[in-house]
Design an enzyme around this catalytic site. Structure first.
Site, PDB file in Angstrom:
ATOM      1  N   HIS A   1       0.841  -1.210   0.000  1.00  0.00           N
ATOM      2  CA  HIS A   1       0.000   0.000   0.000  1.00  0.00           C
ATOM      3  C   HIS A   1       0.872   1.254   0.000  1.00  0.00           C
ATOM      4  O   HIS A   1       0.685   2.164  -0.828  1.00  0.00           O
ATOM      5  CB  HIS A   1      -0.899  -0.022   1.225  1.00  0.00           C
ATOM      6  N   GLU A   2       1.819   1.323   0.928  1.00  0.00           N
ATOM      7  CA  GLU A   2       2.643   2.533   1.031  1.00  0.00           C
ATOM      8  C   GLU A   2       3.534   2.703  -0.198  1.00  0.00           C
ATOM      9  O   GLU A   2       3.780   3.827  -0.632  1.00  0.00           O
ATOM     10  CB  GLU A   2       3.488   2.487   2.312  1.00  0.00           C
TER      11      GLU A   2
END
Length: 803
Positions: free
Chosen positions: A559-560
């Protein structure tokens, strides 16, 4: 292409790092990653087998190994004192640019106003954004103190700019000039619009009396927000704690984990009423309450703890209502019907009615799932042996939910951990392979220069294109430590990408900040490269083993890194709309899409192998874990939908419905709405009289009227995964993939229609363009491009996440 500054030196250092960490290409049992190239092994081992001699203090302390490069390769950030000086220089540069804007008279000068404002914003943010990072993660108290001071001083200065009448008047004059407006490029026009909206949200266009009122309300909102959050973090006074304490028989807590039970017994008074069995007076905080609700078999205890926990901190509701009332008044001061209308005016949703369309569409899909889960929990309870306090209950209530979910999971049996297949280095290697397949972009290990990083655990990565061109830098600070604020997982933009060779010089004699060392030449033009920092709080590895991640942690870093890649590829020439600087209800789409890749069996086959044996992750095990998680996904979906609906109700409520305690009445009304109250799930998710759940809804401070955005982007990313990447899912191990989720053509489509624009294009147009590949009806594509109410209705009818 010629590299400028110290980037070439950084390249040589990366090569110097290789002998210490280089490993031969290795063979594994997984067909798709049989051979690991030397550069890939270096990337993997940078995280899995770090050498303290290479990555330790020699890189952290500038007196060992030459002059300091400066924090994050910024020459001005070599010490707390120089960081303070950088703040002063940034303000001086901004002052010069302000004068340039105010004095713009000729056609060329007025044409440069948008560029000046963008450059001004970059000058301030390059220091302020790093100050925000430093005060969260830097272990040195002097650095933290300097960052706190610099951030506070520059925030005050920036607030002054936001209400600078002269700047607003000049921008409006330029934008309203037909000749200049016609000359603005589309991205430049978006930059100008973003500045104008920000000015007008600061009440700058109001007459003096209304503007003074706006400023006073802004101050009230700030104070109420601070007071509301303070209620959550401060321990209750002795009298309040005693009133909130729940007497719990120690015997009822025996099923809790030993460490949690020990914590309760050590932190709460234990007594023996009448010399009988021991009772502990529990003041339930989030940590303790969640374990009791999950593990305590006595329903009476669970109910008492739930009611005390959900009542909230004393005074929290009063402060929340003060905040919401001030927001409503502020919105009406600038001409909006409500705070929700003001907040959503420039978002994809555009209005509260549109958000409501979206939420109702999702809730209609979800209700059968909630009802099925409720019936399943009823059956589990009916088949269980009687427990104390259970015979009196016919319905199931919120304090029953987690307990019976836990019982179901225990009955299904424990699943083996996947962590041995997810060493951190292998996961980062997998990310590099995914980006390479999709965009022709790779992650490469790099050695930091002296003074460039703030802790020996920080890892530096270069993002490199197929042509060898450096696209930007990513710093990874992923392990929990005592000197690091518990910010969870986060993506910090330390510097945005933008073009700098056409920067505007300030008036003669004006101070000018030194340029960043992350500047490159491309085709005769100079560009500032993006620099981002990824923060996680993964547990530190055991001695002698690489860092091992849970599947949830793998999704977190995917995600990051999705945010990071948005920053790397969203280089449109302007700071204010670069990368992740886009609409709040669009910014999570690229990062949530990466979570789908983290769950894809095809993608997992690229990297997931046992850290000792090299054996590939068994697909059947992936299926088992995915099915277990999907079974209870309805719980998270209900929570997200409910909080989104409540957030909208709070920020668009009619003033006539207000008055002391109005948020509790609104809370009960949302619970009772047909969106959430139906069938067997009615009491399982219902409102409990006497509770005030909203007293703990701290996201209202940062996400006022926009909490729906995360759920909205989950649906958008699911659509793109299904209809652009034709991605596989982990739920059916025998089912063939519908397509190739690692398709280069799909990756380029996403890159060209979404990522490269950052915030420089209407997000509805981005969404319509990426979906316009023949798999979405043409009529829907046209409605989506318009972003009307029908577009929200269409999105609300798309497949639910994890359904």
């Amino acid at each position: 292409m010629r590299w400028l500054g110290l980037l070439a030196s950084g390249r040589r250092l990366a090569l110097a790092l290789a002998p210490a960490l280089r490993r031969r290409a290795i063979q594994t049992a997984a067909a798709e990653h049989e051979v690991v190239r030397e550069d890939e092994a270096l990337l993997r081992d940078l995280f899995d087998m770090p050498s303290a001699a290479v990555l330790g203090s020699a890189w952290l302390h500038h007196h060992q190994g030459g002059p300091p490069a400066g924090l994050l390769l910024e020459a001005r950030f070599v010490s707390p004192a120089s960081f303070r000086q950088a703040g002063r220089e940034a303000v001086a540069e901004a002052d010069g640019l302000v004068q340039r804007v105010l004095g713009a008279q000729s056609g060329a000068e007025r044409r440069s106003v948008v560029k000046c404002l963008d450059q001004l914003s970059d000058a301030l943010c390059r220091v302020m954004d790093v100050a925000e990072l430093v005060r969260q993660v830097h272990p040195d108290g002097e650095w933290q103190a300097a960052a706190e001071d610099v951030f506070a001083e520059m925030l005050e200065y920036m607030n002054g700019l936001n209400t600078h009448v002269g700047l607003y008047a000049k921008l409006a004059e330029v934008m309203d000039d037909p000749a200049i407006g016609a000359a603005l490029a589309p991205v430049e026009r978006e930059v100008a619009l973003s500045f104008r909206r920000d000015f007008e949200r600061s009440g700058i266009h109001l007459p003096p009396t209304a503007h003074a009122r706006f400023v006073a309300l802004s101050s009230r909102i700030h104070d109420a927000s601070r007071d509301f959050l303070r209620c959550q973090s401060q321990p209750p006074a002795a009298a309040a704690a005693a009133a909130a304490a729940v007497p719990v028989p120690v015997e009822s807590l025996q099923a809790l984990p030993p460490d949690v039970l020990a914590h309760i017994l050590q932190s709460s008074p234990v007594r023996r009423p009448g010399g009988g069995a021991p009772v502990v007076d529990v003041v339930p905080d989030d940590h303790v309450a969640q374990y009791i609700l999950r593990d305590c078999p006595d329903e009476r205890v669970r109910e008492a703890v739930y009611r005390a926990w959900q009542h909230g901190a004393p005074g929290a509701v009063e402060r929340l209502e003060r905040l919401l009332d001030a927001r409503h008044e502020l919105a009406q001061t600038v001409g909006f019907a409500s705070f929700a209308h003001m907040t959503l005016d420039d978002k994809m949703a555009r209005s509260p009615d549109h958000v409501d369309e979206f939420l109702r569409g999702l809730a209609a899909q979800a209700q059968p799932q909630w009802d099925a889960l409720a019936r399943s929990l009823h059956r589990t309870r009916a088949g269980a042996a009687p427990k104390p306090g259970a015979a009196r209950a016919r319905s199931m209530f919120p304090w029953d939910r987690e307990y019976w979910v836990g019982r179901q999971q225990m009955e299904a049996g424990a699943l083996p951990s996947l962590a041995h297949y997810f060493s951190l280095g292998r996961v980062v290697l997998g990310l590099s392979r995914v980006f390479g397949r999709l965009y022709g972009v790779e992650l490469r290990a790099a050695a930091p220069r002296p003074g460039e990083i703030w802790h020996p655990e920080v890892r530096k990565l270069e993002v490199v294109g197929e042509d060898g061109r450096l696209l930007g830098l990513v710093y990874c600070d992923v392990f929990a430590r005592s000197s690091k604020a518990h910010v969870g997982a986060a993506h910090f933009t330390a510097r945005c990408a933008r073009r700098v060779d056409d920067d505007i010089a300030g008036p003669p004699g004006a101070a000018r900040a030194r340029s960043s060392q992350t500047v490159v030449e491309r085709g005769g033009r100079l560009f500032q490269l993006p620099v981002v920092v990824l923060i996680c709080n993964f547990p530190e590895p055991a001695p002698g083993a690489p860092p091992l991640l849970s599947w949830s942690n793998v999704e977190t870093i995917f995600h990051e890194m999705g945010h990071a890649m948005h920053s790397m590829l969203g280089q449109n020439g302007f700071h204010n709309v670069a990368g992740t600087r886009c609409a709040v209800d669009f910014v999570e789409l690229p990062s949530i899409l990466m979570e789908h890749f983290a769950r894809s069996p095809r993608v997992l086959a690229l990297f997931a192998s046992h850290f000792r044996t090299g054996a590939p992750l068994p697909r059947g095990l992936v299926h088992q874990c995915a099915e277990r998680r999907r079974r209870y996904a309805a719980l998270d979906l209900h929570a997200q939908l409910f909080m989104s609906a409540l957030d909208q109700r709070y920020h668009s409520a009619d003033p006539g419905a207000r008055g002391p305690g109005w948020t509790t009445r609104a809370l009960a009304a949302v619970h009772a709405s047909p969106m959430f109250a139906a069938g067997a799930a009615r009491t399982l998710f219902g409102h409990v009289e006497g509770t005030q759940w909203q007293a703990r809804f701290t996201h209202l401070v940062g996400y006022g009227a926009s909490y729906y955005a995360y759920l909205f982007d989950r649906v958008l990313s699911g659509r793109i995964w299904d209809h652009v990447f034709h991605g596989d899912r982990p739920y059916h191990p025998a089912a063939p993939s519908a397509g190739d989720p690692l398709s280069r053509s799909a990756g380029e489509r996403l890159r060209n229609e979404v990522l490269r624009w950052g915030g420089g294009r209407n997000p509805w147009e981005c969404l319509a363009a990426v979906l316009d590949n023949g798999s979405t009806p043409r009529r829907d594509v046209e409605a989506i491009a318009r972003g009307s109410r029908s577009a929200m209705r269409i999105v609300g009818g798309w497949r639910l996440p994890d359904a």
